[in-house]
Scaffold this motif. Structure first.
Motif, PDB file in Angstrom:
ATOM      1  N   ALA A 240     -16.594  61.465  33.198  1.00 10.05           N
ATOM      2  CA  ALA A 240     -17.364  61.723  31.966  1.00 10.05           C
ATOM      3  C   ALA A 240     -18.829  62.025  32.294  1.00 10.05           C
ATOM      4  N   LEU A 241     -19.400  61.336  33.282  1.00  9.89           N
ATOM      5  CA  LEU A 241     -20.790  61.590  33.676  1.00  9.89           C
ATOM      6  C   LEU A 241     -20.936  62.993  34.257  1.00  9.89           C
ATOM      7  N   ASP A 242     -19.952  63.402  35.046  1.00  4.73           N
ATOM      8  CA  ASP A 242     -19.975  64.744  35.628  1.00  4.73           C
ATOM      9  C   ASP A 242     -19.910  65.797  34.521  1.00  4.73           C
ATOM     10  N   GLU A 243     -19.072  65.534  33.530  1.00 10.24           N
ATOM     11  CA  GLU A 243     -18.945  66.499  32.423  1.00 10.24           C
ATOM     12  C   GLU A 243     -20.206  66.515  31.565  1.00 10.24           C
ATOM     13  N   LEU A 244     -20.841  65.355  31.398  1.00  9.88           N
ATOM     14  CA  LEU A 244     -22.122  65.304  30.678  1.00  9.88           C
ATOM     15  C   LEU A 244     -23.161  66.176  31.379  1.00  9.88           C
ATOM     16  N   ALA A 245     -23.230  66.067  32.709  1.00 12.26           N
ATOM     17  CA  ALA A 245     -24.200  66.864  33.465  1.00 12.26           C
ATOM     18  C   ALA A 245     -23.942  68.353  33.258  1.00 12.26           C
ATOM     19  N   ARG A 246     -22.687  68.748  33.388  1.00 11.05           N
ATOM     20  CA  ARG A 246     -22.354  70.176  33.299  1.00 11.05           C
ATOM     21  C   ARG A 246     -22.566  70.719  31.885  1.00 11.05           C
ATOM     22  N   ALA A 247     -22.483  69.822  30.879  1.00  7.53           N
ATOM     23  CA  ALA A 247     -22.653  70.274  29.490  1.00  7.53           C
ATOM     24  C   ALA A 247     -24.122  70.309  29.077  1.00  7.53           C
ATOM     25  N   THR A 248     -25.026  69.838  29.934  1.00  5.56           N
ATOM     26  CA  THR A 248     -26.438  69.725  29.522  1.00  5.56           C
ATOM     27  C   THR A 248     -27.211  70.998  29.857  1.00  5.56           C
ATOM     28  N   ASP A 249     -27.644  71.146  31.084  1.00  2.00           N
ATOM     29  CA  ASP A 249     -28.343  72.370  31.492  1.00  2.00           C
ATOM     30  C   ASP A 249     -28.331  72.429  33.013  1.00  2.00           C
ATOM     31  N   ASP A 250     -28.952  73.472  33.583  1.00  7.39           N
ATOM     32  CA  ASP A 250     -28.909  73.629  35.038  1.00  7.39           C
ATOM     33  C   ASP A 250     -29.790  72.632  35.770  1.00  7.39           C
ATOM     34  N   ALA A 251     -30.730  72.010  35.045  1.00  6.96           N
ATOM     35  CA  ALA A 251     -31.722  71.161  35.717  1.00  6.96           C
ATOM     36  C   ALA A 251     -31.249  69.725  35.920  1.00  6.96           C
TER      37      ALA A 251
ATOM     38  N   ILE B  20     -26.743  64.390  38.145  1.00 10.45           N
ATOM     39  CA  ILE B  20     -26.157  63.052  38.015  1.00 10.45           C
ATOM     40  C   ILE B  20     -25.305  62.794  39.249  1.00 10.45           C
ATOM     41  N   THR B  21     -25.583  61.694  39.933  1.00  8.61           N
ATOM     42  CA  THR B  21     -24.874  61.370  41.172  1.00  8.61           C
ATOM     43  C   THR B  21     -24.378  59.916  41.144  1.00  8.61           C
ATOM     44  N   VAL B  22     -23.083  59.745  41.367  1.00  8.23           N
ATOM     45  CA  VAL B  22     -22.546  58.404  41.649  1.00  8.23           C
ATOM     46  C   VAL B  22     -22.359  58.360  43.162  1.00  8.23           C
ATOM     47  N   GLY B  23     -23.351  57.789  43.847  1.00  7.19           N
ATOM     48  CA  GLY B  23     -23.381  57.851  45.306  1.00  7.19           C
ATOM     49  C   GLY B  23     -22.778  56.636  45.970  1.00  7.19           C
ATOM     50  N   SER B  24     -22.782  55.511  45.254  1.00 12.82           N
ATOM     51  CA  SER B  24     -22.333  54.247  45.842  1.00 12.82           C
ATOM     52  C   SER B  24     -21.367  53.571  44.885  1.00 12.82           C
ATOM     53  N   LEU B  25     -20.263  53.055  45.425  1.00 11.27           N
ATOM     54  CA  LEU B  25     -19.251  52.396  44.587  1.00 11.27           C
ATOM     55  C   LEU B  25     -18.536  51.346  45.429  1.00 11.27           C
ATOM     56  N   HIS B  26     -18.306  50.182  44.837  1.00 12.64           N
ATOM     57  CA  HIS B  26     -17.565  49.107  45.506  1.00 12.64           C
ATOM     58  C   HIS B  26     -16.473  48.589  44.580  1.00 12.64           C
ATOM     59  N   VAL B  27     -15.280  48.379  45.161  1.00 13.30           N
ATOM     60  CA  VAL B  27     -14.119  47.909  44.410  1.00 13.30           C
ATOM     61  C   VAL B  27     -13.853  46.448  44.799  1.00 13.30           C
ATOM     62  N   HIS B  28     -13.462  45.628  43.811  1.00 14.47           N
ATOM     63  CA  HIS B  28     -13.127  44.227  44.072  1.00 14.47           C
ATOM     64  C   HIS B  28     -11.764  43.925  43.486  1.00 14.47           C
ATOM     65  N   PRO B  29     -10.838  43.259  44.188  1.00  7.40           N
ATOM     66  CA  PRO B  29     -10.995  42.783  45.571  1.00  7.40           C
ATOM     67  C   PRO B  29     -10.756  43.866  46.615  1.00  7.40           C
ATOM     68  N   ASN B  30     -10.471  45.095  46.238  1.00  9.04           N
ATOM     69  CA  ASN B  30     -10.289  46.205  47.179  1.00  9.04           C
ATOM     70  C   ASN B  30      -9.090  46.008  48.110  1.00  9.04           C
TER      71      ASN B  30
END
Lengths: 407, 407
Positions: free
Chosen positions: B244-255, B258-268
């Protein structure tokens, strides 16, 4: 009849080893805590008059002698290792119900024809190293002991060294012990028995399982500068894949289970567009043909998403377990035990994999399920009723005794 | 004029410290490698006749004396720390271009009116500890030195102890040094200059940034048994949010970025439905009002997804950087420098955050961008042309010299 309080107290005492604040247990396979749990079981089994043998992959066999000790044993057991946020019952119940059968036979001063083995299988859960069900699958001839010893754990150690460190690197060659039959008592880990007020589940089969390791490869980039349209973002790609897998499951039928339980991001730095993501897929279904179709659909979905996002993908099949049907005679003896004890029962499918799957190809094998609260498992909140736990152990006692007195 | 080969050789020698097999560099802030990189810079600066001062958060000031040493310095610099899979140029170029300015002035035997400071700011990248731009923001009065010393790194150490360990816990109080102006030369980290064949970017502003830590909470469960419809699966929920965040970025403008660079799963663990997932959101836009709207839209999207999946969510704002406009006189002096040297230039926006953002609120500040191959950065493949690197350093020399001879 078994002693309800003795069984409960044993479960609670075992649960204290690796106990977690939320009431659960973390006793990862071949950790120091697993070693301590094994030591406690061995001490209890020796007190109950059993001899102890350990095989080359750490499976423990606690033997109560019979009148004819060269006869193949009627065996039961499960595992003592847990998930990182596991409960006190998953696996442990099957081991301690077996011990309680031995204790109850001792109380009643019964000598069976065949010997009885209570077995602790090594690393059912695979939370510290792959593959799952290491001990029972090695017993079934899937792996050699040498292969198992060389496995690297998540801590960077080798399984052979870990076995030696906790004192459970034994001499017996896995699979050489003669078994007449194998029973495994277990909490259902699902909501059915509780919802239908059945105390005993006579398990008919274990669903099939395919386990995949997926690697998604894009390109690292700067999160502040790289326009969205030129990114090769492995995280967003993996997220689309996980959503697609969830939708595939929901579009199939009620029996399918798809889980992405483990995921790692590289380099996993907040301002860097991730260049790589690795994740696992645990795919299960009771029907072999449907499972095959699900794998093919999943491969197509993931490959299409990767292509549209200019990512590359590898999807490696790491484990395959065909659906396993349990022995009809064993199922009948469990049902007879429930009926004799006046316990409501039903036939049930196992959603989870169990050590009994591996033994089912060798000797007549079956499983007894009892309810667990809300169907919750692999969770600290996992819980079961002392009366249900005792009921399952009594059915186990009944079915094993019937078999142990038949030469 | 600067010496193209000397600048290039210095960049390559610095890149060898923490060098990676793919041609990149891993010199995480205050690691042993960062200490070695700092030592090399200090040795070079001393050879070039500079005196060295270090402040309480490890910022290094290499001073070339002027005729009037009590006058505020014309300063330049950037950072020597890198991302885990970083390149040889991001930050490092700004420091070594400043050193090359000093060397070129020495070659030409020029004495400036004002002293010149070449500055190494501590922990621009935040790959080992938060917040990013630690050194320059402390210089700007955002944090106290005591606050910085107490920060815990991902290795479990404290920043104060790390500074002492590598020998860069200095005495100077951050922010007390009088600066006349600050220039930062940097690779663009974007594709525009290369695509338009411009050698010099006159940076007009840095876009705004908001950085969030998101925690998604569901419930651990057994991947084999728990029906899809009753799961509270934090991993699938987080995946829907990332899409959804990726789609929000693409629906906004070229400038927007949005980056999800870090993610941790528990208990993984592969067979456990994940009960919790934590991830970061790096949200950027040049316009303050749009950035605010994006945050509100993201909050609504994530909250709605969490509610529909029976998950709870926390979305904490960990950092906010308003868009920063650079000084008009400094921009003009950079543009004049490019013109005098016959270099094609254009006004450009910075997509990334830079130390210059923090200094812009204190004294007249500006940035010089040069092209980098494919706009790639935060990546081992990051690369820049020796001629472009020298061109940027010559513009820096021109602009600094103009300013340094004006009392």
């Amino acid at each position: 009849m078994v002693d309800r309080d003795r069984l409960w107290d044993s479960l609670m005492a075992m649960g204290d080893i690796g106990g977690l604040p939320g009431g659960g247990c973390c006793r990862l396979a071949l950790s120091a805590a697993d070693g301590a749990g094994r030591d406690l079981f061995v001490a209890w089994a020796r007190q109950a008059g059993c001899s102890i043998a350990v095989d080359q992959v750490g499976n423990i066999y606690a033997r109560r002698p019979g009148r004819v000790n060269e006869a193949a044993s009627v065996s039961t057991g499960s595992h003592l290792d847990t998930q990182p946020h596991g409960g006190k019952f998953d696996g442990i119940y099957g081991v301690l119900a077996g011990l309680e059968v031995v204790r109850a036979l001792n109380d009643a001063k019964i000598v069976t024809e065949r010997p009885i083995d209570v077995i602790v299988w090594t690393n059912e859960e695979a939370a510290r190293f792959l593959p799952p069900l290491t001990g029972s699958s090695t017993f079934a001839g899937v792996h050699s002991a040498e292969f198992v010893h060389a496995i690297e754990t998540v801590d960077g150690t080798r399984v052979g060294d870990d076995l030696r460190a906790i004192g459970y690197l034994g001499d017996e060659v896995p699979g050489t012990r003669a078994l007449d039959s194998f029973f495994e008592a277990h909490i259902e880990q699902g909501p059915i028995l509780e919802a239908e007020s059945k105390t005993i589940g006579v398990v008919t089969q274990v669903q099939g399982l395919r386990f995949f390791a997926v690697s998604v490869l894009g390109e690292d980039g700067h999160g502040g500068t790289l326009p969205m349209t030129v990114r090769r973002d492995a995280m967003t790609g993996a997220a689309r894949m996980i959503v697609a897998l969830d939708e595939l499951a929901r579009a199939t039928d009620d029996a399918v289970r798809i889980t992405v339980g483990s995921l790692h991001v590289h380099p996993n730095s907040g301002s860097t567009v991730p260049g790589a993501v690795d994740f696992t897929i645990d795919l299960r279904h009771p029907d072999a043909a449907t499972l095959e179709q699900l794998e093919q659909k999943a491969r197509t979905l993931l490959t299409d998403i990767a292509a549209s996002a200019r990512l590359s993908i590898e999807m490696g099949l790491k484990m395959i377990k065909q659906p396993v049907l349990f022995d009809a005679d064993i199922q009948a003896s469990i049902a007879r035990g429930a009926e004799a004890l006046g316990l409501p029962s039903r036939a049930i499918l196992s959603g989870a994999g169990h050590d009994a799957m591996n033994i089912a190809g060798l000797v007549p094998t079956g499983m007894i399920f009892i309810p667990c609260a809300g169907g919750v498992s692999h969770n600290e909140k996992e819980s079961a009723d002392p009366a249900d736990l005792a009921a399952g152990a009594n059915v186990l006692l009944h079915a094993m005794l019937e078999r142990a007195n038949r030469l």
